[in-house]
Design a protein around this motif. Structure first.
Motif, PDB file in Angstrom:
ATOM      1  N   PHE A 137       8.204  11.420  11.466  1.00 16.05           N
ATOM      2  CA  PHE A 137       7.380  12.540  11.928  1.00 16.05           C
ATOM      3  C   PHE A 137       8.145  13.321  12.997  1.00 16.05           C
ATOM      4  N   ASP A 138       7.956  14.628  12.979  1.00 12.24           N
ATOM      5  CA  ASP A 138       8.634  15.467  13.965  1.00 12.24           C
ATOM      6  C   ASP A 138       7.761  16.672  14.288  1.00 12.24           C
ATOM      7  N   LEU A 139       7.954  17.224  15.475  1.00 11.26           N
ATOM      8  CA  LEU A 139       7.255  18.430  15.902  1.00 11.26           C
ATOM      9  C   LEU A 139       8.247  19.584  15.949  1.00 11.26           C
ATOM     10  N   VAL A 140       7.918  20.681  15.281  1.00 11.26           N
ATOM     11  CA  VAL A 140       8.777  21.867  15.283  1.00 11.26           C
ATOM     12  C   VAL A 140       7.991  23.044  15.845  1.00 11.26           C
ATOM     13  N   SER A 141       8.700  23.992  16.414  1.00 11.10           N
ATOM     14  CA  SER A 141       8.065  25.183  16.989  1.00 11.10           C
ATOM     15  C   SER A 141       7.719  26.170  15.893  1.00 11.10           C
ATOM     16  N   ASP A 142       6.509  26.675  15.930  1.00 18.19           N
ATOM     17  CA  ASP A 142       6.053  27.654  14.951  1.00 18.19           C
ATOM     18  C   ASP A 142       5.131  28.645  15.643  1.00 18.19           C
ATOM     19  N   GLU A 143       5.631  29.851  15.914  1.00 19.07           N
ATOM     20  CA  GLU A 143       4.858  30.911  16.567  1.00 19.07           C
ATOM     21  C   GLU A 143       4.270  30.434  17.899  1.00 19.07           C
TER      22      GLU A 143
END
Length: 424
Positions: A137-143
């Motif tokens: 699992f990973d967190l990515v920046s989106d808006e």
């Protein structure tokens, strides 16, 4: 079902929706189930949708269109749901909004199994394309906000279709069930081969490892459950558990109790220490495809070919195994008695005073046994008193009356007639 109201005075007619009633259930077989980490929600998946249910109220709180769901798990935090599909995809849903956050073409074949890693950082999938894939699992920046996604880390290539995968709770080993009826055990950190388990005659459809990481339970289309030790891979016991293929099994957390589901429409509970059958849960009208056990061990949910979910909860009522076995034997006997056809004797008709019993049941069998016992008591008592009368005649005097049978004394209302003799 929808109720519409029509205003006939208006031109043109005005039709408005007054109320609607929709069934919250599935429209096809329920193929996958899982509990949230806090056991407050249950997720279920079928051919065209996944649903999230409130465990306490038994109500559907979210319905999300999806691919053909074959496996599922709540993402740690219980805000997202991850499913594997029959087309080889992975679908990640936001439960709060019901939106599909991400869809991945993860495998070239059906994703038959999915297991969350014990450290909650990722998961593993097993597929018909012979691959076991590891994901994080990973967190990515989106808006200007963070969005959850999954990243493929590594792949373990197998020689056959992968039907099921399972981590040990201590994350020491990874078990992989193959279509060639074997189970391969690998060390989870290095993926080095450890053990190969042979014994099933048909493919292993599901498996689970106990909370203490000492026992591995496997079930197969050969109707057997096998209990293995994870230290040396020895088979502790093979149990002929169901009358049809066993589709799913799960250990109760912190115990060695095991639940199994089968195409014979039943769910059964087993003690894997004594290898005893504890109880049978009946109610489904079709094959049971999947089961899930809550983390507190208080609830079991099952999904079936009859499109339904059934939630089973543990009670405080004591369970006596001898009584359970007796009830099962009586039920089997009655079923066999109903199905068996008794030969009709020549000359016997339904209009005669004495006719064949229309239906043999446990009550009629017990009544017959009591009648036969009464006849035996009568014969024994008659023989005893006939001998007493003969002894009185030979002695020429009245002898002590023999004691009655305990059965007659217990019933009471019996009279003993003494014999008298006239001397000449």
């Amino acid at each position: 079902m929808e109720v519409h109201s029509v205003n006939a005075l208006a031109h043109p007619f005005i039709v408005s929706l007054s109320s609607s009633l929709s069934s919250p259930g599935h429209r096809s077989d329920v193929r996958t189930l899982c509990f949230s980490s806090d056991d407050t929600c249950i997720a279920s998946g079928s051919a065209e949708m996944v649903k999230v249910w409130n465990r306490a109220t038994r109500r559907c709180i979210r319905t999300m269109p999806s691919g053909y769901a074959t496996c599922s798990t709540f993402v740690p935090g219980d805000r997202h749901l991850l499913i594997g599909t029959k087309t080889g995809g992975l679908e990640l849903f936001d439960i709060a909004s019901g939106d599909l956050l991400e869809g991945l073409e993860a495998h070239e074949g059906a994703v038959w199994s999915m297991a969350l890693s014990p450290d909650k950082r990722g998961f593993v999938t097993g597929s018909a394309d012979h691959n076991v894939k590891f994901w994080e699992f990973d967190l990515v920046s989106d808006e200007n906000r963070k969005k959850l996604t999954v990243l493929h880390v590594k792949t373990l290539q197998m020689s056959e279709d992968v039907l099921c995968v399972c981590y040990s709770p201590d994350q020491r080993v990874l078990a992989v069930g193959l279509i060639d009826c074997t189970v391969k055990i690998f060390f989870a950190d290095s993926l080095k081969f450890f053990l190969s388990l042979y014994g099933h005659k048909l493919p292993v459809l599901s498996m689970d490892i106990s909370s203490d990481s000492t026992l591995l339970a496997t079930c197969s289309a050969d109707k057997n459950i096998k209990i293995w030790g994870l230290d040396f891979g020895d088979c502790h016991r093979s149990i002929f558990a169901h009358d049809d293929s066993i589709t799913s099994l799960r250990f109760v957390p912190k115990t060695h109790l095991l639940f199994s589901a089968s195409k014979d429409t039943t769910v059964k509970c087993w003690d894997t220490d004594t290898f005893q059958h504890i109880s049978t849960l009946e109610g489904h009208k079709g094959e049971v495809w999947c089961i899930a056990v809550s983390s507190d061990g208080e609830s079991v949910v099952s999904g079936s070919h009859d499109f339904s979910l059934r939630l089973w909860e543990r009670t405080d009522e004591p369970l006596i195994l001898s009584e359970e076995r007796e009830e099962e034997r009586e039920a089997q006997f009655e079923e066999a008695a109903v199905e068996s056809s008794e030969p009709v004797l020549a000359g016997e008709t339904q209009e005669s005073e004495a006719a064949m019993a229309g239906k043999k049941t446990m009550e009629t069998v017990k009544a017959t046994e009591r009648l036969m016992e009464a006849i035996e008591v009568y014969r024994e008592e008659k023989r005893k008193f006939d001998e007493h009368a003969m002894e009185c005649k030979m002695a020429g005097k009245e002898l002590p009356v023999p004691a009655l049978a305990p059965e007659l004394v217990a019933t009471g209302n019996t009279k003993v007639h003494t014999c008298t003799h006239t001397h000449t």
